[in-house]
Design a protein around this motif. Structure first.
Motif, PDB file in Angstrom:
ATOM      1  N   THR A  12     139.227  31.487 -85.398  1.00 27.90           N
ATOM      2  CA  THR A  12     138.272  31.755 -84.085  1.00 27.90           C
ATOM      3  C   THR A  12     138.508  33.336 -84.206  1.00 27.90           C
ATOM      4  O   THR A  12     139.469  33.918 -84.225  1.00 27.90           O
ATOM      5  CB  THR A  12     138.978  31.083 -82.912  1.00 27.90           C
ATOM      6  OG1 THR A  12     140.304  31.578 -82.756  1.00 27.90           O
ATOM      7  CG2 THR A  12     138.936  29.555 -83.229  1.00 27.90           C
ATOM      8  N   ALA A  13     137.556  33.624 -83.838  1.00 28.93           N
ATOM      9  CA  ALA A  13     137.285  35.280 -83.357  1.00 28.93           C
ATOM     10  C   ALA A  13     136.416  35.582 -82.313  1.00 28.93           C
ATOM     11  O   ALA A  13     135.548  34.750 -81.998  1.00 28.93           O
ATOM     12  CB  ALA A  13     136.855  36.101 -84.817  1.00 28.93           C
ATOM     13  N   GLY A  14     136.542  36.734 -81.597  1.00 23.50           N
ATOM     14  CA  GLY A  14     135.647  37.102 -80.600  1.00 23.50           C
ATOM     15  C   GLY A  14     136.322  37.956 -79.657  1.00 23.50           C
ATOM     16  O   GLY A  14     137.569  38.736 -80.114  1.00 23.50           O
ATOM     17  N   SER A  15     135.711  38.790 -78.747  1.00 23.07           N
ATOM     18  CA  SER A  15     136.273  39.769 -77.811  1.00 23.07           C
ATOM     19  C   SER A  15     137.036  39.244 -77.030  1.00 23.07           C
ATOM     20  O   SER A  15     137.631  38.226 -76.699  1.00 23.07           O
ATOM     21  CB  SER A  15     135.146  40.583 -77.088  1.00 23.07           C
ATOM     22  OG  SER A  15     135.313  41.659 -76.603  1.00 23.07           O
ATOM     23  N   VAL A  16     137.765  39.981 -76.116  1.00 21.26           N
ATOM     24  CA  VAL A  16     138.993  39.811 -75.474  1.00 21.26           C
ATOM     25  C   VAL A  16     138.365  39.151 -74.153  1.00 21.26           C
ATOM     26  O   VAL A  16     137.338  39.289 -73.811  1.00 21.26           O
ATOM     27  CB  VAL A  16     139.729  41.187 -74.888  1.00 21.26           C
ATOM     28  CG1 VAL A  16     140.724  40.715 -73.702  1.00 21.26           C
ATOM     29  CG2 VAL A  16     140.052  42.222 -75.967  1.00 21.26           C
ATOM     30  N   ASP A  17     139.115  37.850 -73.825  1.00 21.26           N
ATOM     31  CA  ASP A  17     138.464  37.048 -72.744  1.00 21.26           C
ATOM     32  C   ASP A  17     137.539  36.301 -72.987  1.00 21.26           C
ATOM     33  O   ASP A  17     136.721  35.942 -72.091  1.00 21.26           O
ATOM     34  CB  ASP A  17     138.543  37.941 -71.462  1.00 21.26           C
ATOM     35  CG  ASP A  17     140.013  38.481 -70.991  1.00 21.26           C
ATOM     36  OD1 ASP A  17     140.865  37.607 -71.340  1.00 21.26           O
ATOM     37  OD2 ASP A  17     139.913  39.438 -70.242  1.00 21.26           O
ATOM     38  N   ASP A  18     137.044  36.125 -74.189  1.00 16.97           N
ATOM     39  CA  ASP A  18     135.697  35.315 -74.701  1.00 16.97           C
ATOM     40  C   ASP A  18     136.163  33.839 -74.649  1.00 16.97           C
ATOM     41  O   ASP A  18     135.218  32.995 -74.558  1.00 16.97           O
ATOM     42  CB  ASP A  18     135.095  35.695 -75.970  1.00 16.97           C
ATOM     43  CG  ASP A  18     134.157  37.021 -75.956  1.00 16.97           C
ATOM     44  OD1 ASP A  18     133.794  37.457 -74.835  1.00 16.97           O
ATOM     45  OD2 ASP A  18     133.836  37.355 -76.983  1.00 16.97           O
ATOM     46  N   ASP A  91     143.910  31.158 -84.746  1.00 23.31           N
ATOM     47  CA  ASP A  91     143.425  31.817 -83.456  1.00 23.31           C
ATOM     48  C   ASP A  91     143.798  33.194 -83.421  1.00 23.31           C
ATOM     49  O   ASP A  91     144.955  33.777 -83.551  1.00 23.31           O
ATOM     50  CB  ASP A  91     144.000  31.166 -82.278  1.00 23.31           C
ATOM     51  CG  ASP A  91     143.458  31.862 -80.963  1.00 23.31           C
ATOM     52  OD1 ASP A  91     142.517  32.459 -80.875  1.00 23.31           O
ATOM     53  OD2 ASP A  91     144.226  31.759 -79.844  1.00 23.31           O
ATOM     54  N   THR A  92     142.736  34.018 -83.843  1.00 21.68           N
ATOM     55  CA  THR A  92     142.977  35.690 -83.963  1.00 21.68           C
ATOM     56  C   THR A  92     142.808  36.398 -82.571  1.00 21.68           C
ATOM     57  O   THR A  92     141.903  36.117 -81.880  1.00 21.68           O
ATOM     58  CB  THR A  92     142.174  36.109 -85.222  1.00 21.68           C
ATOM     59  OG1 THR A  92     141.012  36.028 -84.795  1.00 21.68           O
ATOM     60  CG2 THR A  92     142.426  35.521 -86.450  1.00 21.68           C
ATOM     61  N   PRO A  93     143.601  37.532 -82.623  1.00 17.39           N
ATOM     62  CA  PRO A  93     143.486  38.434 -81.435  1.00 17.39           C
ATOM     63  C   PRO A  93     141.748  38.955 -81.271  1.00 17.39           C
ATOM     64  O   PRO A  93     141.127  39.113 -82.300  1.00 17.39           O
ATOM     65  CB  PRO A  93     144.365  39.674 -81.570  1.00 17.39           C
ATOM     66  CG  PRO A  93     145.278  38.976 -82.414  1.00 17.39           C
ATOM     67  CD  PRO A  93     144.715  38.089 -83.537  1.00 17.39           C
ATOM     68  N   GLY A  94     141.451  39.275 -80.078  1.00 18.40           N
ATOM     69  CA  GLY A  94     140.161  40.032 -79.619  1.00 18.40           C
ATOM     70  C   GLY A  94     140.191  41.414 -79.565  1.00 18.40           C
ATOM     71  O   GLY A  94     139.120  41.905 -79.919  1.00 18.40           O
ATOM     72  N   HIS A  95     141.242  42.085 -79.742  1.00 19.64           N
ATOM     73  CA  HIS A  95     141.370  43.563 -79.335  1.00 19.64           C
ATOM     74  C   HIS A  95     141.009  44.228 -80.523  1.00 19.64           C
ATOM     75  O   HIS A  95     141.339  43.804 -81.949  1.00 19.64           O
ATOM     76  CB  HIS A  95     142.798  43.761 -79.085  1.00 19.64           C
ATOM     77  CG  HIS A  95     143.264  43.156 -77.612  1.00 19.64           C
ATOM     78  ND1 HIS A  95     143.500  42.065 -77.393  1.00 19.64           N
ATOM     79  CD2 HIS A  95     143.415  44.077 -76.459  1.00 19.64           C
ATOM     80  CE1 HIS A  95     143.761  41.772 -76.478  1.00 19.64           C
ATOM     81  NE2 HIS A  95     143.840  42.845 -75.716  1.00 19.64           N
ATOM     82  N   ILE A  96     140.397  45.374 -80.592  1.00 23.69           N
ATOM     83  CA  ILE A  96     139.808  45.997 -81.669  1.00 23.69           C
ATOM     84  C   ILE A  96     140.999  46.552 -82.519  1.00 23.69           C
ATOM     85  O   ILE A  96     140.963  46.404 -83.776  1.00 23.69           O
ATOM     86  CB  ILE A  96     138.927  47.494 -81.276  1.00 23.69           C
ATOM     87  CG1 ILE A  96     137.639  46.772 -80.799  1.00 23.69           C
ATOM     88  CG2 ILE A  96     138.818  48.239 -82.465  1.00 23.69           C
ATOM     89  CD1 ILE A  96     136.894  48.216 -80.189  1.00 23.69           C
ATOM     90  N   GLN A  97     142.069  46.963 -81.814  1.00 23.26           N
ATOM     91  CA  GLN A  97     143.339  47.211 -82.680  1.00 23.26           C
ATOM     92  C   GLN A  97     143.969  46.303 -83.588  1.00 23.26           C
ATOM     93  O   GLN A  97     144.715  46.454 -84.376  1.00 23.26           O
ATOM     94  CB  GLN A  97     144.281  48.178 -81.725  1.00 23.26           C
ATOM     95  CG  GLN A  97     144.894  47.022 -80.798  1.00 23.26           C
ATOM     96  CD  GLN A  97     144.194  47.219 -79.406  1.00 23.26           C
ATOM     97  OE1 GLN A  97     143.045  47.417 -79.567  1.00 23.26           O
ATOM     98  NE2 GLN A  97     144.933  47.177 -78.403  1.00 23.26           N
TER      99      GLN A  97
END
Length: 417
Positions: A12-18, A91-97
Motif C-alpha cells: 500500500t502506498a499513498g500520501s500522508v493521512d490518505d 504498509d509503507t510510509p507516505g512521507h516523501i523522505q
C-alpha cells in the motif's frame, strides 16, 4: 487446504493521512482476520486515546514510537488468509523522505495499491508512487480512491480522479490498472460492496485481490538456478553424493536437461532433482531443491545452473536503475559488496548516467550526487561476472543490492536495465 492457497503479496502506498493503515485495518477487521487477543489490545489502546470505536489504523502501526507520533515510519508487514488466497501486506510510509521504504515494500509485490484522498485528487506523491510501481515492474495496480464519504460519494469526483491518474499512468509501464472508490473508515467497497455508491459496478477490494490472476507474472521460460551451497554428506549411502542446493529463481529444470554452469561454461546433464520428501522429475520457481549432475564439475556458491540453450548474460559492467537507501551520500570510487541471488562480489559505481526527477519524470544529467531516496541510472563495475537478466524479464536475476563494507548497511537497491 490453506497450505495450497496461492500467495499474493501487495503493498500500500499513498500520501500522508490518505488512510493506508485504516484501509488495512478495515480489510483485516471485516474479513475476520484478527485474533481475539490482538483485537482486545487494539480496543484498549483505542479507549486510552479517546476514540469512540476501534482505531483501525492501529492494526498496522505496531511500534510504540509510531503510535506516539501518530505516523507510520517503517514498512509494517501483515499476513492474513481467506478461503481463496493467502496474503502478505506491506504498509509503507507516505512521507516523501521515506520513498526508500516504498521501494523496500514493493520490491516483491504482485500488486501495488495506491491510495488517493478523494478531496485532493492526484498529487505529487501519487505520481512518485505510480512511477516507483512502474520502475519495479509491479504488474498490477489498484488505485483506491479513498474518503469518498467526505465528497458525498460523488461519481463526478471519482471520474475526475480516474482521468487524472490515467493521464500520468499512460506515460509509464503500468499494465493492469483498476480503480475502486471507497471509504476505508466506513467499510465501503473494502470487503463488502458499498450501498452508498450504486453507480460503481466493479467488485470491492478484497474480491479483486482474491480473484486477480497472478500466475502469469512469473518468468517460466528462463531456467535459472543460483547455487547456494554444495552438499557432500559423509554418511552411509551418500559417500559419492555431490548435490547443489538452492532455490529456483525462474523457469523449469527437468531430469535429463542439458545444462551449463556459469560463469565457468562447463556443461553436463541433470541426473536427479531432490527435495526433503524425495526425488522429483522437475523443479520450478520458487522451489528449493538439490540437483546432481552426470559429470563431476567444480561448482561453488554463487555459480548459476541454466539450460545450455538459454543463458543469461555474464557481465562485469552492468547498467542499473538504482535507488539510494542510505542517509549518507554515495562516495565516488568507493568499493561496495554487491549481492545478486547467491552471488557476492566487490563492486564500485563507475558513473552516474542521470538522475530522475520523480515529480516531472525529467532526466537530470548534470547532478551526479546520490542522496537518500534518489533514483538514478548508474554504471556498476564488479570484480567478477554476474549472471544477470534485465529486471523487466526476470525480477529475481535482474535485481541487486549494494552493501557498505564498513558499516554492513544496505545502501542501495538496483534493477538491471
Amino acid at each position: 487446504m490453506l497450505d495450497n492457497n496461492q500467495l499474493l503479496r501487495f503493498t500500500t502506498a499513498g500520501s500522508v493521512d490518505d488512510g493506508k493503515s485504516t484501509l488495512i485495518g478495515r480489510l483485516l477487521y471485516d474479513s475476520k482476520s484478527i485474533f481475539e487477543d490482538q483485537l482486545q489490545s487494539i480496543e484498549n489502546t483505542s479507549k486510552k486515546k479517546g476514540h469512540e470505536g476501534v482505531d483501525l489504523a492501529l492494526f498496522t502501526d505496531g511500534l510504540r514510537d509510531e503510535r506516539e507520533q501518530g505516523i507510520t515510519i517503517d514498512v509494517a508487514y501483515r499476513y492474513f488468509t481467506t478461503p481463496k488466497r493467502k496474503f502478505i501486506i506491506a504498509d509503507t510510509p507516505g512521507h516523501i523522505q521515506y520513498t526508500r521504504n516504498m521501494v523496500t515494500g514493493a520490491s516483491t509485490a504482485n500488486v501495488a495499491t495506491i491510495l488517493i484522498d478523494a478531496r485532493h485528487g492526484v498529487i505529487e506523491q501519487t505520481k512518485r508512487h505510480a512511477f516507483i510501481a512502474s520502475l519495479l515492474q509491479i504488474p498490477h495496480v489498484i488505485v483506491c480512491i479513498n474518503k469518498m464519504d467526505l465528497v458525498d460519494f460523488s461519481e463526478d469526483v471519482y471520474n475526475e480522479i480516474v482521468s487524472q491518474f490515467e493521464e500520468i499512468s499512460s506515460k509509464m509501464l503500468v499494465k493492469d490498472v483498476r480503480f475502486i472508490p471507497m471509504s476505508a473508515l466506513l467499510g465501503d467497497n473494502v470487503v463488502h460492496k458499498s450501498e452508498n455508491m450504486p453507480w460503481f459496478q466493479g467488485a470491492p477490494m478484497l474480491h479483486t485481490l482474491e480473484t486477480m490472476h497472478i500466475s502469469s507474472d512469473t518468468n517460466k521460460v528462463d531456467a535459472r538456478f543460483p547455487v547456494q551451497t554444495v552438499l557432500r554428506p559423509q554418511r552411509e549411502g551418500y559417500i559419492d553424493y555431490r548435490g547443489y542446493a538452492g532455490r529456483m529463481a525462474s523457469g523449469v529444470l527437468r531430469k535429463g536437461d542439458e545444462i551449463t554452469v556459469m560463469p565457468s561454461g562447463f556443461t553436463s546433464k541433470i541426473r536427479t532433482i531432490g527435495t526433503y520428501d524425495g526425488e522429483i522429475e522437475e523443479a520450478f520457481a520458487p522451489m528449493s531443491v538439490s540437483i546432481t549432475l552426470e559429470d563431476d564439475i567444480d561448482i561453488s556458491r554463487g555459480d548459476m545452473i541454466v539450460r545450455s540453450n538459454n543463458k543469461p548474460e555474464a557481465l562485469q559492467d552492468i547498467e542499473v536503475m538504482l535507488c539510494w537507501l542510505n542517509n549518507r551520500a554515495a562516495q565516488p570510487r568507493t568499493k561496495y559488496t554487491i549481492k545478486h541471488t547467491s552471488n557476492e562480489q566487490k563492486a564500485m559505481i563507475k558513473e552516474v548516467v542521470y538522475k530522475i526527477d520523480i515529480n516531472s519524470l525529467d532526466r537530470n544529467k548534470e547532478d551526479k550526487d546520490l542522496q537518500m531516496n534518489d533514483i538514478s541510472k548508474v554504471k556498476i563495475r564488479t570484480t567478477k561476472p554476474l549472471m544477470v537478466d534485465s529486471y523487466r524479464e526476470n525480477r529475481t536475476t535482474g535485481s541487486i543490492i549494494l552493501v557498505d563494507d564498513t558499516s554492513n548497511e544496505t545502501v542501495a537497491a538496483g534493477m538491471v536495465v
